[in-house]
Structures are given as C-alpha cells and as structure tokens.
Design a protein around this motif. Structure first.
Motif, mmCIF file in Angstrom:
data_model
loop_
_atom_site.group_PDB
_atom_site.id
_atom_site.type_symbol
_atom_site.label_atom_id
_atom_site.label_comp_id
_atom_site.label_asym_id
_atom_site.label_seq_id
_atom_site.Cartn_x
_atom_site.Cartn_y
_atom_site.Cartn_z
ATOM 1 N N LYS A 189 0.808 -1.221 0.000
ATOM 2 C CA LYS A 189 0.000 0.000 0.000
ATOM 3 C C LYS A 189 0.843 1.273 0.000
ATOM 4 O O LYS A 189 0.392 2.313 -0.462
ATOM 5 C CB LYS A 189 -0.924 0.031 1.227
ATOM 6 C CG LYS A 189 -2.104 -0.896 1.107
ATOM 7 C CD LYS A 189 -2.887 -0.864 2.411
ATOM 8 C CE LYS A 189 -3.975 -1.894 2.440
ATOM 9 N NZ LYS A 189 -5.083 -1.590 1.533
ATOM 10 N N ILE A 190 2.027 1.217 0.576
ATOM 11 C CA ILE A 190 2.816 2.434 0.732
ATOM 12 C C ILE A 190 4.083 2.418 -0.116
ATOM 13 O O ILE A 190 4.284 3.291 -0.964
ATOM 14 C CB ILE A 190 3.209 2.641 2.222
ATOM 15 C CG1 ILE A 190 1.985 2.569 3.109
ATOM 16 C CG2 ILE A 190 3.954 3.950 2.393
ATOM 17 C CD1 ILE A 190 0.919 3.589 2.813
ATOM 18 N N PRO A 193 3.599 1.690 -4.342
ATOM 19 C CA PRO A 193 3.114 2.803 -5.174
ATOM 20 C C PRO A 193 4.143 3.918 -5.299
ATOM 21 O O PRO A 193 4.263 4.532 -6.351
ATOM 22 C CB PRO A 193 1.873 3.309 -4.428
ATOM 23 C CG PRO A 193 1.494 2.234 -3.494
ATOM 24 C CD PRO A 193 2.702 1.415 -3.216
ATOM 25 N N LEU A 194 4.901 4.147 -4.231
ATOM 26 C CA LEU A 194 5.874 5.233 -4.276
ATOM 27 C C LEU A 194 7.082 4.864 -5.125
ATOM 28 O O LEU A 194 7.713 5.724 -5.732
ATOM 29 C CB LEU A 194 6.325 5.592 -2.851
ATOM 30 C CG LEU A 194 5.251 6.251 -1.998
ATOM 31 C CD1 LEU A 194 5.709 6.393 -0.561
ATOM 32 C CD2 LEU A 194 4.893 7.605 -2.567
#
Lengths: 274, 353
Positions: A189-190, A193-194
């Motif tokens: 989730k973190i 994506p980054l």
C-alpha cells in the motif's frame, strides 16, 4: 559593473553549447542512419552526400520488413526482453529492498559483488554456458537468452531499486504498521506505489539492455534468434541501404521506450521533485 | 481503559545500553512527556511501546494486556512521527482515513470520523489535496488528525513539533493540548524541548542516559529537581549550581549563610535565576560579566567567587558589566545537592525555618 552580465552570458554560452554538443552527439548518427534507411539505394551511394531528406523512399524499409523471419525475430526479441524485464525486476527489487532496509553482515561486500557480475566478460562464459544450456535444454530458447540478459541487467535493477527504496522514508512504513498494516500490506500500500515509477524505469532499462544485446543472443540460439542477433547474420550479406534500414529498426524501440519513460528516468536520477 | 505499564524495560544496542531497567506507570488518560537530551533513550522507549523496536528484556502492558511480543498493528495505538510520515501518494482525506480503512470500517463511519478529526485540526479545506501541496504545519495537522481519527486509547508522539518554526510551534502547542485533552487518549509525548514538555504534560519524566531521573508534575519538577541534571535541564536559564563549604550545619559563601542538613565539607546550592534578589551589601558577591535585556527580565551572567551564575533582574535594573552586586537568594527555594552523588538532599531546612 558589466562583470555580472558578461559572466552570466558566458555561462549561458557554455551551457547551451554543451547542450548542443550532446544533442549532436546523439542525434547526428541517428539522423544519418535514418537518411540511409529512407534514402534508397541511390541515396546511400551518392557522393557528396546530401544531408537534406530529399527524395525519400520507403522501398528499402518495405523490402527489409518483407525479408523472411524478420517479424518472427522481432517477436522473439520482444519476448526475451520482456522476460528479462520480468526476471530482473522479480530478483532485483527484493535485493534492492533488502539492501535499503536491513543492515546485515557483508552488506557492502554484497553490493560490490552485485556490480562485479558485470566484470565477467561474456565471451569467456559463452562456451561453458552453451554447453550447460544444451545439457539442461535451455539452448535456443527465449528463456535461456533471457536468463543471460537478466544476469546483465540485474546489477542495475538491484542497485537502482535499492536507492529507490532508500529514498522512501522508513517512517512511512512504520506509520503504516502502527495504523494496522502487516509488513506485506505496508509494502503493497505504501512502498510499492511510491517506488513504482522508478521500478518501471528500471524495468524498461532491462528491456533495452536485452533488446540491444547481441553476443549472448547470437551464441545461444540457432533458430529462435532475437531481432538483433538475426539482423547480425542477415545484414552481413545485404546491400548497404538494407543495413541502414535494419539499424534504424533496431534503434526505434529503444528510442520510443526512452521517450515514453523519460519522466520516470529523471525521477530515478533524483531530478524530478517528489 | 488503557494505562501503560512499562516493566523493567531494557534495550541494548550491542554493548551499549540505551535503556537500563526502566519502569514507568502511565495512568489511563494521562499525558506524559518523556524529556531529555538527544541520546537519552526517550525515542527508543517510545518505539518500544509502539512495537517498532524490540526490547532486550522487560514487559510492556497496555490496558492490562501484555503487548510485549505483539506487532505494532495489534497494540491498539496511534502515533505521530517527527517527520509527519504523511503518505505522499494519498490525498489528505485518505491519509486521515488510513487507520479506519485498515480496520475495515464502513464508508459512512470513515466519513464521520475523518470529518470529526479534520474538524478538530482545521484541515477541512485541504481534504482533497495531496500532501506535497501542504506546508509543514498543515502536514503536521494531517498527521495528528490521522492519529485521532482511529480514536486511539493510546497516542504516541515523537517530537511532533520540532520541525515547525517557533511561532507555529507555540500555536500548535496550545492547540494540541486542548485537542488531546478532549480526546481522552493516554498520551506519551517525546520531546527535547522542556517548555513543550512542561506546557503540555500532566507529568514529565526527565530521562538521562537510559534511566528516568525524575518523574513529577511540571511545577514540582521545576521547583524541586531531584538531581543536578534535572535542575540543569529543566528551566531556562538553567538552574545555578554554586558550591559552598559547610561547617557546623551551615553553608557559607561570602557574606551569605544558610542552614543546611549536610555534614562538613562541600554542598551545592541549586538556585533559580529568578529566585535571587539584588541588594547593595551582604549576601553572595556577584561580578557581572554580561547583561542581556530579554524584555521581561534583564539576564545577568557573571561569577560568584569564580563560579558561573545567572541572575534574572528586573528589566529596569541599572546594572553594567563590571559591576559587583550582592545577591540574596530566597532561602526556601534553594535546592541543596550532594556534590558527589548529584542528588538533592530533600527539602531544604530553610523551608522549615
């Protein structure tokens, strides 16, 4: 009093002439190849050469694309490059994550080792690799070539993704853990994506490395050649304007790819803002 | 119902002990500040409570439940990080909603809670923006709102204001206090800024080299430091420490003397800069070296028999560098400290007299 403007103008001059030189360095050969590819038989042999794109013709291009096996080779090349991209990402990104997040014994040695794989000359490996590949049944397959190309692209993928992950603050992951994520959820989730734009750029780079690689691809295949290896054998016996057409066709995918991902490439080098 | 019990927690990094058998009891709904210089172990302790760091020994209980071996997500707490740790690829709304979504709350619940939390922190206008478009202060508010949105029983804060500029910090401090008091969460707040700790907390735990030197209400901490370290760390300017010879149950220096419950030898007098009156004669001899007009006071720095001291004089006092003054400290406010152990001798006998 005029010191500041003069030095600024000088700096501008140096800056722009540098840019112009870089552009010429890259673009001039591409332009000349394109000229040869579209100039037809007459254009290639004319002397002095005309630098203007007059009397262009698609004849050479069309003839070239009609050559037996070009399309199959292109497809095969894309398959190998795609597999290389997949392998180097699947192996390189976790390695990069480990390098970025965990302190372990021998970390810098590992980092060095990853780069050192590039120090092996492929020519020395070619014979034993061929023998081994024949033995295990990987010879003349896309997977086999992709494995060798992965070895070439992997150091790049691992080191780039490690610096990517290092650029993502650990606190973001920790915050995700505190607010209810498991380790994997936090990554998905973190972190992912980054890191995705950078990872995409690394993947494309692996693709291009594979697409352009000719030695391993030539040695390790007979019938299932990649486009690059195929052209090497075919073009040696072709007229000059055919060679130009082939060369142009080889450049094209790389340039298109680079152009498509240029934003992410810049992000990868830390030029773009977060 | 979520008090925190920290039971003989130890943390070693290799040979270095970051925390030494540290115990602390935080009552339900209490606001505790962990105060100390960098490297004292306060952040390590907070991270151990959060589960982001594993203790070498000892137990942590939250609301009576032993959470020592649980991952952070199962400890039922929320945290605000020093660098905010706001997720850059989510809108402010999704940031605030993150904890609720992870809990599987319904969209309606998420909406209510996000609206409530963002209302408290005044970030409603930015809900659809991405954090990159926010200032540091606004990101800080998002981080706090994200923590409050899950209505945590325990809230951990790691130097949340230290990245803000001075004016904003002051504003956020008073706002935080009212918001956190209303939330009723048990709060552990790590800071190296003593005004922050004093201003916000119900009790302040002063940490030094991996142990809690003293834990008390802010005013008590200020007035009755248990050790020389606490006196020097809490309060600005730091407490003055003047060594005085003791004979026959009285400490004497210059024309000053005070009864003290110490044997013959040396004793250290801890005196606050504002507890000193300036007189013309008698008392402690003070040679002024520097005068700093600070507005509310005139801060004098100088020497008492060669020992550094600071005095807060009235702003209109006519003092110049080079002057020799006589100081009369308020006897009942002196903290007597054993120079060997650095610990205070308990209530000053002067207070009883």
């Amino acid at each position: 009093m005029t010191g500041a403007p003069v030095s600024r103008r000088l700096r501008g001059l140096v800056f722009w002439s540098g840019i112009a030189m870089l552009c010429v360095w890259v673009l001039a050969p591409i332009y000349l190849i394109a000229l040869g590819a579209f100039g037809g038989r007459a254009g290639v042999f004319r002397w002095p050469k005309s630098l203007m794109p007059w009397d262009t013709t698609l004849a050479a291009m069309q003839a070239f694309l009609a050559v037996d096996g070009v399309w199959a080779a292109a497809l095969n090349g894309a398959l190998v490059a795609g597999l290389t991209m997949l392998f180097s990402l699947l192996l390189g990104a976790p390695a990069g994550y480990a390098l970025a997040r965990y302190a372990f014994a021998g970390q810098s040695a590992f980092r060095m080792l990853v780069v050192l794989t590039r120090a092996f000359p492929l020519a020395i490996l070619a014979l034993p690799l061929t023998v081994t590949f024949i033995r295990v049944g990987l010879y003349d397959t896309a997977v086999g070539v992709a494995l060798v190309h992965t070895a070439l692209a992997l150091p790049f993928a691992a080191l780039v993704s490690s610096s990517l992950f290092m650029g993502i603050p650990r606190e973001l992951e920790e915050a995700a853990w505190v607010f209810g994520c498991t380790g994997f959820q936090a990554f998905r989730k973190i972190v992912l994506p980054l890191a995705l734009p950078g990872l995409a750029a690394a993947a494309i780079f692996a693709f291009v490395i594979s697409w352009n690689e000719v030695f391993a691809a030539s040695v390790l295949t007979v019938r299932n050649k990649t486009l690059t290896a195929y052209l090497l054998t075919v073009l040696a016996e072709s007229p000059l304007h055919f060679r130009f057409a082939g060369g142009f066709l080889l450049i094209l995918p790389s340039v298109v790819f680079m152009f498509a991902v240029r934003k992410y490439l810049f992000a990868m080098w830390g030029v773009a803002n977060r | 119902m979520a008090g925190i019990t920290i039971d003989r927690i130890e943390k070693r990094f290799g040979a270095v002990a970051a925390l030494r058998e540290l115990s602390l009891e935080v009552a339900d709904g209490e606001f505790i500040a962990l105060l100390g210089p960098s490297g004292c172990g306060k952040t390590t302790l907070l991270r151990i409570i959060a589960g982001l760091e594993q203790q070498t020994a000892g137990r942590i209980r939250i609301g009576g439940r032993d959470v020592s071996a649980l991952p952070p997500r199962e400890r039922g707490l929320a945290m605000v990080f020093q660098n905010y740790a706001v997720f850059p690829h989510m809108t402010v709304y999704e940031n605030v909603a993150f904890g609720l979504r992870m809990k599987g709350a319904s969209d309606a619940d998420v909406k209510t809670q996000v609206e409530r939390a963002s209302g408290l922190l005044h970030i409603e206008p930015y809900l659809e923006r991405y954090p990159a478009k926010l200032s540091g202060g606004q990101r800080q508010r998002v981080a706090v709102a994200r923590a409050l949105a899950v209505q945590p029983a325990v809230l951990l804060m790691d130097e949340p204001l230290s990245n803000l500029d001075a004016l904003l910090r002051l504003e956020m401090r008073s706002e935080l206090k009212s918001v956190l008091a209303a939330s009723g969460a048990t709060t552990v707040y790590v800071t190296h800024d003593q005004t922050e700790a004093m201003g916000l907390a119900d009790r302040v735990a002063v940490m030094h080299e991996g142990v809690i030197e003293q834990i008390d209400r802010p005013q008590a901490l200020y007035e009755r430091p248990a050790t020389r370290f606490v006196g020097g760390f809490v309060g600005s300017p730091p407490m003055n420490f003047i060594d005085m010879p003791v004979s026959g149950g009285a400490a004497r220096l210059g024309a000053f003397s005070s009864p003290v419950a110490a044997g013959d030898g040396l004793v250290t007098a801890g005196i606050r800069a504002e507890d000193i009156a300036i007189s013309d004669s008698g008392g402690l001899p003070f040679d002024v070296v520097v005068c700093e007009p600070l507005g509310a006071t005139l801060l004098l720095t100088g020497r008492i028999e060669g020992q550094l001291a600071r005095v807060a004089a009235r702003p209109d006092a006519r003092v110049r560098p080079g002057d020799r003054l006589s100081l009369s400290p308020a006897l009942d406010r002196i903290v007597w400290i054993d120079p060997q152990s650095g610990r205070s001798l308990g209530a000053s006998p002067g207070a009883a007299a």
